[in-house]
Scaffold this active site. Structure first.
Site, PDB file in Angstrom:
ATOM      1  CB  SER A   1      -0.826   0.309   1.543  1.00 46.74           C
ATOM      2  OG  SER A   1      -0.144   0.755   2.805  1.00 46.74           O
TER       3      SER A   1
ATOM      4  CD  GLU B   1       2.954   5.842   2.871  1.00 48.79           C
ATOM      5  OE1 GLU B   1       3.099   6.171   2.104  1.00 48.79           O
ATOM      6  OE2 GLU B   1       3.326   4.250   3.092  1.00 48.79           O
TER       7      GLU B   1
ATOM      8  CB  THR C   1      -3.411  -4.525   4.804  1.00 50.69           C
ATOM      9  OG1 THR C   1      -2.405  -4.141   6.041  1.00 50.69           O
ATOM     10  CG2 THR C   1      -4.929  -4.111   5.124  1.00 50.69           C
TER      11      THR C   1
HETATM   12  N1  DGL Z   1       2.379  -2.018   4.850  1.00 45.51           N
HETATM   13  C1  DGL Z   1       1.022  -2.323   4.441  1.00 45.51           C
HETATM   14  C2  DGL Z   1       0.951  -3.966   5.959  1.00 45.51           C
HETATM   15  O1  DGL Z   1       1.797  -4.449   6.159  1.00 45.51           O
HETATM   16  C3  DGL Z   1       0.243  -1.594   5.275  1.00 45.51           C
HETATM   17  C4  DGL Z   1      -0.381   0.172   5.946  1.00 45.51           C
HETATM   18  C5  DGL Z   1      -1.812   0.105   5.345  1.00 45.51           C
HETATM   19  O2  DGL Z   1      -1.793   0.676   4.112  1.00 45.51           O
HETATM   20  O3  DGL Z   1      -2.096   0.586   6.295  1.00 45.51           O
HETATM   21  O4  DGL Z   1      -0.900  -4.348   6.618  1.00 45.51           O
END
Ligand code: DGL
Length: 276
Positions: free
Chosen positions: A13, A155, A78
């Protein structure tokens, strides 16, 4: 067609998936890699599983159609929790997620069977870590906590700030009561906050980086399947796409990845939404 010299595809993401790319590059220095960070639609954590599946499919189809990748690593917990079976079913290349490897690494690291998990809301709610851990150790006690703010510290490029470090440590104080001996970094953004996370839970707790565990499983898989790129095929390339602004992405990526032949590119959302 023989795809051994094709790139490995990775998706997240946002910035977080670069923690998996970095670990994979260290183990597989001859492999080319194409990464997509969906920074424009970050975060995935609070989104519905349907929405996360939709975005993940768009990115996976882009990587397959435009780059003909030989394997896809979903470098996002996720997206793994929501979309792994869908992508495994509809793509004709191997697709691996991060949760399996993270759960396995945590169970083998834990002596007491008391395991903590920090992840996004989506990952915690999916119960996938809990299921995978209990399949390996039915008596394990898993204490899970969603940490959506941690994603934003990365981010927004504030993860080096003193206030961020303090906030991370405070968030994790609750794990003291759970008496865990192992904590899974169940979001690929979190390794950028390792120092503060380690301070927050204390020296006695082993941190498990699910992304790094996945990179190691990916390397073993490519070796076992005879899918390693042949030497003598020139230097590997690293194409790093972001759906967000390249300048922010590049600043954080350079800080995390260090020097390298990184090719930063903007990927307009329109080219993803037309993908399937
Ligand atoms: N880097 C992502 C994960 O491993 C998600 C971060 C997100 O977009 O909430 O879950």
């Amino acid at each position: 067609m023989d795809k051994v010299n094709h790139a490995i595809g990775l998706m997240d993401s946002g910035i977080g998936g670069l923690t998996v790319l970095k670990a994979a590059k260290a183990l597989l220095p001859d492999e080319s890699m194409v990464f997509v960070g969906d920074n424009a639609r970050n975060p995935y954590g609070p989104k519905s599983p349907e929405e996360v599946i939709d975005y993940s499919r768009q990115i996976a189809h882009f990587l397959v159609k435009e780059h003909d990748i030989k394997v896809l690593a979903i470098a996002c917990n996720t997206a793994t929790a929501c979309a792994l079976p869908v992508l495994q079913d509809e793509l004709d290349i191997p697709v691996i997620g991060v949760i399996d490897s993270g759960a396995k690494a945590a169970v083998s690291a834990s002596k007491s069977g008391r395991i903590g998990l920090i992840a996004t809301e989506g990952t915690v709610k999916s119960d996938k870590y809990q299921e995978d851990i209990h399949a390996l150790d039915k008596d394990a006690v898993v204490t899970a906590q969603a940490e959506p703010d941690f994603v934003q510290y990365v981010e927004k490029n504030t993860y080096h700030d003193a206030e961020t470090k303090k906030a991370v440590e405070e968030h994790l104080a609750s794990f003291k009561d759970a008496q865990i001996d192992t904590l899974i970094l169940g979001c690929t953004h979190f390794p950028l906050l390792t120092e503060a996370i380690a301070n927050g839970v204390g020296d006695d707790v082993t941190l498990v980086d699910a992304g790094a565990a996945t990179a190691s499983d990916l390397a073993d898989y490519l070796k076992a399947e005879g899918l390693l790129r042949k030497k003598g095929d020139g230097k590997p390339s690293y194409q790093l796409y972001t759906t967000g602004p390249v300048v922010t992405f590049e600043a954080i990526a350079n800080d995390w990845l260090g020097d390298g032949d990184w090719q930063y590119k903007h990927l307009p959302l329109e080219s993803l939404t037309n993908m399937d």
